[in-house]
Motif scaffolding. Structure first.
Motif, PDB file in Angstrom:
ATOM      1  N   PRO A   1       0.796  -1.235   0.000  1.00 43.79           N
ATOM      2  CA  PRO A   1       0.000   0.000   0.000  1.00 43.79           C
ATOM      3  C   PRO A   1       0.822   1.277   0.000  1.00 43.79           C
ATOM      4  CG  PRO A   1       0.184  -0.791   2.239  1.00 43.79           C
ATOM      5  CD  PRO A   1       0.956  -1.762   1.382  1.00 43.79           C
ATOM      6  N   ASN A   2       2.161   1.183  -0.058  1.00 46.48           N
ATOM      7  CA  ASN A   2       2.964   2.383   0.152  1.00 46.48           C
ATOM      8  C   ASN A   2       3.565   2.948  -1.121  1.00 46.48           C
ATOM      9  OD1 ASN A   2       2.717   2.888   2.892  1.00 46.48           O
ATOM     10  ND2 ASN A   2       4.300   1.411   3.451  1.00 46.48           N
ATOM     11  N   ALA A   3       3.129   4.134  -1.516  1.00 46.32           N
ATOM     12  CA  ALA A   3       3.923   4.919  -2.453  1.00 46.32           C
ATOM     13  C   ALA A   3       5.186   5.377  -1.727  1.00 46.32           C
ATOM     14  CB  ALA A   3       3.130   6.131  -2.934  1.00 46.32           C
ATOM     15  N   VAL A   4       6.254   5.540  -2.474  1.00 40.57           N
ATOM     16  CA  VAL A   4       7.512   6.024  -1.909  1.00 40.57           C
ATOM     17  C   VAL A   4       7.892   7.312  -2.641  1.00 40.57           C
ATOM     18  CG1 VAL A   4       9.965   5.570  -1.541  1.00 40.57           C
ATOM     19  CG2 VAL A   4       8.293   3.717  -1.278  1.00 40.57           C
ATOM     20  N   ALA A   5       8.054   8.378  -1.883  1.00 39.38           N
ATOM     21  CA  ALA A   5       8.517   9.648  -2.437  1.00 39.38           C
ATOM     22  C   ALA A   5       9.846  10.003  -1.799  1.00 39.38           C
ATOM     23  CB  ALA A   5       7.497  10.755  -2.176  1.00 39.38           C
ATOM     24  N   THR A   6      10.681  10.723  -2.553  1.00 38.68           N
ATOM     25  CA  THR A   6      11.996  11.103  -2.035  1.00 38.68           C
ATOM     26  C   THR A   6      12.246  12.590  -2.268  1.00 38.68           C
ATOM     27  OG1 THR A   6      12.996  10.375  -4.129  1.00 38.68           O
ATOM     28  CG2 THR A   6      13.086   8.842  -2.265  1.00 38.68           C
ATOM     29  N   LEU A   7      13.049  13.151  -1.384  1.00 40.31           N
ATOM     30  CA  LEU A   7      13.494  14.541  -1.496  1.00 40.31           C
ATOM     31  C   LEU A   7      15.009  14.539  -1.377  1.00 40.31           C
ATOM     32  CD1 LEU A   7      12.720  17.582  -1.627  1.00 40.31           C
ATOM     33  CD2 LEU A   7      12.804  17.568   0.865  1.00 40.31           C
ATOM     34  N   ALA A   8      15.693  14.997  -2.428  1.00 40.78           N
ATOM     35  CA  ALA A   8      17.157  15.003  -2.468  1.00 40.78           C
ATOM     36  C   ALA A   8      17.667  16.428  -2.293  1.00 40.78           C
ATOM     37  CB  ALA A   8      17.652  14.428  -3.791  1.00 40.78           C
ATOM     38  N   ILE A   9      18.540  16.619  -1.316  1.00 32.76           N
ATOM     39  CA  ILE A   9      19.080  17.949  -1.010  1.00 32.76           C
ATOM     40  C   ILE A   9      20.549  17.987  -1.428  1.00 32.76           C
ATOM     41  CG2 ILE A   9      19.474  19.656   0.792  1.00 32.76           C
ATOM     42  CD1 ILE A   9      17.425  18.163   2.506  1.00 32.76           C
ATOM     43  N   PRO A  10      20.966  18.978  -2.242  1.00 36.84           N
ATOM     44  CA  PRO A  10      22.384  19.095  -2.578  1.00 36.84           C
ATOM     45  C   PRO A  10      23.182  19.531  -1.351  1.00 36.84           C
ATOM     46  CG  PRO A  10      21.154  20.942  -3.500  1.00 36.84           C
ATOM     47  CD  PRO A  10      20.147  20.014  -2.886  1.00 36.84           C
ATOM     48  N   THR A  11      24.159  18.736  -0.962  1.00 37.84           N
ATOM     49  CA  THR A  11      24.899  19.016   0.279  1.00 37.84           C
ATOM     50  C   THR A  11      25.818  20.226   0.152  1.00 37.84           C
ATOM     51  OG1 THR A  11      26.606  17.433  -0.368  1.00 37.84           O
ATOM     52  CG2 THR A  11      24.804  16.604   1.004  1.00 37.84           C
ATOM     53  N   ALA A  12      26.179  20.596  -1.073  1.00 35.05           N
ATOM     54  CA  ALA A  12      27.145  21.682  -1.272  1.00 35.05           C
ATOM     55  C   ALA A  12      26.575  23.050  -0.923  1.00 35.05           C
ATOM     56  CB  ALA A  12      27.628  21.687  -2.722  1.00 35.05           C
ATOM     57  N   ILE A  13      25.271  23.177  -0.710  1.00 35.68           N
ATOM     58  CA  ILE A  13      24.710  24.498  -0.414  1.00 35.68           C
ATOM     59  C   ILE A  13      24.974  24.912   1.029  1.00 35.68           C
ATOM     60  CG2 ILE A  13      22.914  24.122  -2.151  1.00 35.68           C
ATOM     61  CD1 ILE A  13      20.880  23.845   0.107  1.00 35.68           C
ATOM     62  N   PHE A  14      25.405  23.964   1.873  1.00 36.46           N
ATOM     63  CA  PHE A  14      25.647  24.260   3.297  1.00 36.46           C
ATOM     64  C   PHE A  14      27.129  24.536   3.542  1.00 36.46           C
ATOM     65  CE2 PHE A  14      21.954  21.475   3.114  1.00 36.46           C
ATOM     66  CZ  PHE A  14      21.041  22.141   3.912  1.00 36.46           C
ATOM     67  N   ASP A  15      27.401  25.340   4.573  1.00 37.83           N
ATOM     68  CA  ASP A  15      28.797  25.600   4.936  1.00 37.83           C
ATOM     69  C   ASP A  15      29.299  24.607   5.983  1.00 37.83           C
ATOM     70  OD1 ASP A  15      27.557  26.436   7.249  1.00 37.83           O
ATOM     71  OD2 ASP A  15      28.515  28.409   7.328  1.00 37.83           O
ATOM     72  N   GLN A  16      28.563  23.535   6.234  1.00 34.83           N
ATOM     73  CA  GLN A  16      28.987  22.470   7.138  1.00 34.83           C
ATOM     74  C   GLN A  16      28.595  21.127   6.527  1.00 34.83           C
ATOM     75  OE1 GLN A  16      26.566  22.096  10.774  1.00 34.83           O
ATOM     76  NE2 GLN A  16      25.218  23.690   9.974  1.00 34.83           N
ATOM     77  N   ASP A  17      29.213  20.080   6.983  1.00 33.83           N
ATOM     78  CA  ASP A  17      28.925  18.736   6.491  1.00 33.83           C
ATOM     79  C   ASP A  17      27.685  18.211   7.209  1.00 33.83           C
ATOM     80  OD1 ASP A  17      28.868  16.125   5.635  1.00 33.83           O
ATOM     81  OD2 ASP A  17      30.991  15.743   5.986  1.00 33.83           O
ATOM     82  N   ILE A  18      26.606  17.972   6.468  1.00 31.48           N
ATOM     83  CA  ILE A  18      25.357  17.549   7.101  1.00 31.48           C
ATOM     84  C   ILE A  18      25.122  16.034   6.974  1.00 31.48           C
ATOM     85  CG2 ILE A  18      24.256  19.794   6.771  1.00 31.48           C
ATOM     86  CD1 ILE A  18      22.631  18.338   4.460  1.00 31.48           C
ATOM     87  N   ARG A  19      26.128  15.291   6.522  1.00 31.79           N
ATOM     88  CA  ARG A  19      25.932  13.841   6.386  1.00 31.79           C
ATOM     89  C   ARG A  19      26.052  13.136   7.738  1.00 31.79           C
ATOM     90  NH1 ARG A  19      30.482  12.742   2.015  1.00 31.79           N
ATOM     91  NH2 ARG A  19      31.500  14.178   3.452  1.00 31.79           N
ATOM     92  N   PRO A  20      25.339  12.013   7.907  1.00 33.92           N
ATOM     93  CA  PRO A  20      25.511  11.233   9.142  1.00 33.92           C
ATOM     94  C   PRO A  20      26.944  10.720   9.255  1.00 33.92           C
ATOM     95  CG  PRO A  20      23.549  10.525   7.948  1.00 33.92           C
ATOM     96  CD  PRO A  20      24.316  11.424   7.023  1.00 33.92           C
ATOM     97  N   ARG A  21      27.484  10.730  10.479  1.00 35.08           N
ATOM     98  CA  ARG A  21      28.848  10.252  10.729  1.00 35.08           C
ATOM     99  C   ARG A  21      28.837   9.258  11.886  1.00 35.08           C
ATOM    100  NH1 ARG A  21      32.982  12.880   7.938  1.00 35.08           N
ATOM    101  NH2 ARG A  21      31.994  13.969   6.190  1.00 35.08           N
TER     102      ARG A  21
END
Length: 454
Positions: free
Chosen positions: A399-419
């Motif tokens: 029953p699940n549609a899957v939607a995604t939102l992709a954010i370009p990481t280069a727009i930030f002045d800090q690293d926003i990835r999980p570590r």
């Protein structure tokens, strides 16, 4: 050859120091076949159209959200045009033709290089997440060439993929009647009959014709003709068969739009310029809204509607435009992608509902960014106007549609990835000041994520 023969011909000028009703050529904010053209253009020539921002200067660069809270929704969108399009023999575009509109160049109007992103008050239009964010908010953006930055959302800078939110042709009376009938039926019966997207029913279901705030170009208000047309003319808020408010963020330099022609001359209109926008324009007033210009070139494909467009409905008028994306856009190579499924915040399962899934993806991204010093309002406005990519990633696995939102990481002045180590903390991460904000004074319930930390 004289140099004066080069460059685009200005067909619709705008003076940003003047109100919409003071412009040299009259603007309009409705769709109707009887709104007279204010200019003409010929196939093959490059011509320039200038535009006020969608609010006609009603939203200012003052550091307050009061103008957003009390914005008049009946006046959107102020459009430049209509422009009558003819071939080189002087024969105008005819019903059944395709009008090819090429965007040769575009940008903010010189001397007016700023814009705004906002969320409307929940009692005054709201937005995609209005049940979570009922307050009017605003952020001002300043342009540095191709880049934008905002004092209200610090630590972010990105190139704009500038585009017009609205490009459309005038409807015929037959098509206009189809629009008004189906939208009125939705307004009257939608809450009882609709099953999908229940969680976004807190917004108006449709914006029906209204004389309030109605501007009909060269037709003078108060005349019998104005009174007749104003009660029929369609609002410009949704995209429809004529194109209109499609908010396709990739329609930038080099793009082409293949628009159906419904009346003689096509009567092309455009407006709602955006310096940048994310897919979905989720905040509703959610791109970086600005005044601007388009330099356009048109072709006419005679009989092109029947040749290239298959009606998806009961009449030959139930067609949709085709868009060709241009070759110029920002380059991003690294993205952080958030997923959502058809389960709402209460835990209720919906059936293949892509709207619920996209809402979940956006909420997931907003909560994630709040771990890096941003308020949720800052994240909401940012995801509405930065060049993020929305997708329906899965629409078949019940029953699940899957939607995604992709954010370009280069727009930030800090690293926003999980570590592997914890989210960084400390003064460097705190982002102040916040967006400009008003109080919410209504009594509609606010949705809260029961598992959110804040």
């Amino acid at each position: 050859m004289a140099s004066s023969s080069y460059g685009p011909r200005l067909v619709v000028p705008i003076d940003v120091k003047k109100k919409p009703w003071e412009q040299k050529l009259p603007l309009h904010n409705r769709w109707h076949p009887d709104i007279p053209p204010v200019a003409e253009a010929t196939v093959g020539e490059v011509f320039r159209v200038e535009m006020v921002d969608f609010s006609g200067g009603g939203i200012t660069k003052e550091y307050t959200a009061e103008d957003i809270k009390h914005a008049n929704p009946s006046i959107v969108h102020y459009l430049s045009g209509p422009i009558r399009i003819s071939d080189k023999k002087g024969v105008p575009a005819q019903p059944g033709d395709l009008l090819v509109v090429e965007i040769c160049n575009l940008g903010p109007l010189p001397g007016d290089e700023w814009g705004f992103t906002a969320t409307f008050d929940r009692e005054n239009g709201g937005g995609f997440l209005t049940d979570h964010f009922p307050c009017a908010t605003k952020a001002i953006w300043y342009f540095e060439g191709i880049y934008a930055y905002s004092p209200q959302i610090p630590g972010v800078r990105f190139p704009g993929l500038t585009h017009p939110g609205i490009v459309g042709t005038a409807p015929s009376m037959e098509l206009l009647n189809i629009w008004n009938e189906r939208e009125r039926e939705l307004e009257e019966n939608g809450i009882k009959s609709l099953k999908l997207c229940e969680v976004v029913h807190q917004r108006p279901l449709a914006s029906l014709p209204s004389t309030k705030g109605c501007v009909l170009g060269g037709i003078k208000e108060g005349t019998p003709e104005w009174e007749k047309i104003a009660v029929e003319a369609a609002r410009t808020i949704p995209g429809r068969e004529n194109g209109g408010n499609c908010d396709i963020k990739n329609l930038s330099r080099g793009s082409k739009i293949y628009l159906p022609v419904f009346i003689e001359g096509a009567n092309l209109s455009t407006g709602d310029m955006h310096f940048s926008q994310g897919d979905g324009e989720i905040a509703f007033c959610g791109a970086i809204e600005m005044s601007g210009f388009l330099e356009l070139k048109c072709e006419i494909i005679r009989g092109g509607m029947k040749e290239y467009l298959t009606p998806m409905g009961p009449t030959p008028l139930h067609v949709n435009p085709i868009f060709e994306i241009g070759p110029v856009e920002p380059r991003f190579s690294e993205w952080l992608v958030f997923e959502g499924i058809s389960v709402d915040e209460s835990g209720k399962q919906h059936y293949l509902d892509a709207t619920v899934a996209y809402k979940r993806a956006v909420l997931n991204a907003i909560d994630y960014l709040s771990k890096f010093g941003y308020s949720k309002e800052q994240s909401y406005l940012l995801l509405s106007c930065c060049p993020c990519e929305g997708r329906i990633s899965g629409i078949v696995d019940a029953p699940n549609a899957v939607a995604t939102l992709a954010i370009p990481t280069a727009i930030f002045d800090q690293d926003i990835r999980p570590r592997t180590n914890k989210v960084p903390v400390g003064p460097r991460i705190v982002r102040t000041p916040d967006v400009l904000k008003c109080t919410y004074d209504g009594n509609l319930p606010t949705t809260r994520n029961p598992s959110a930390a804040t």
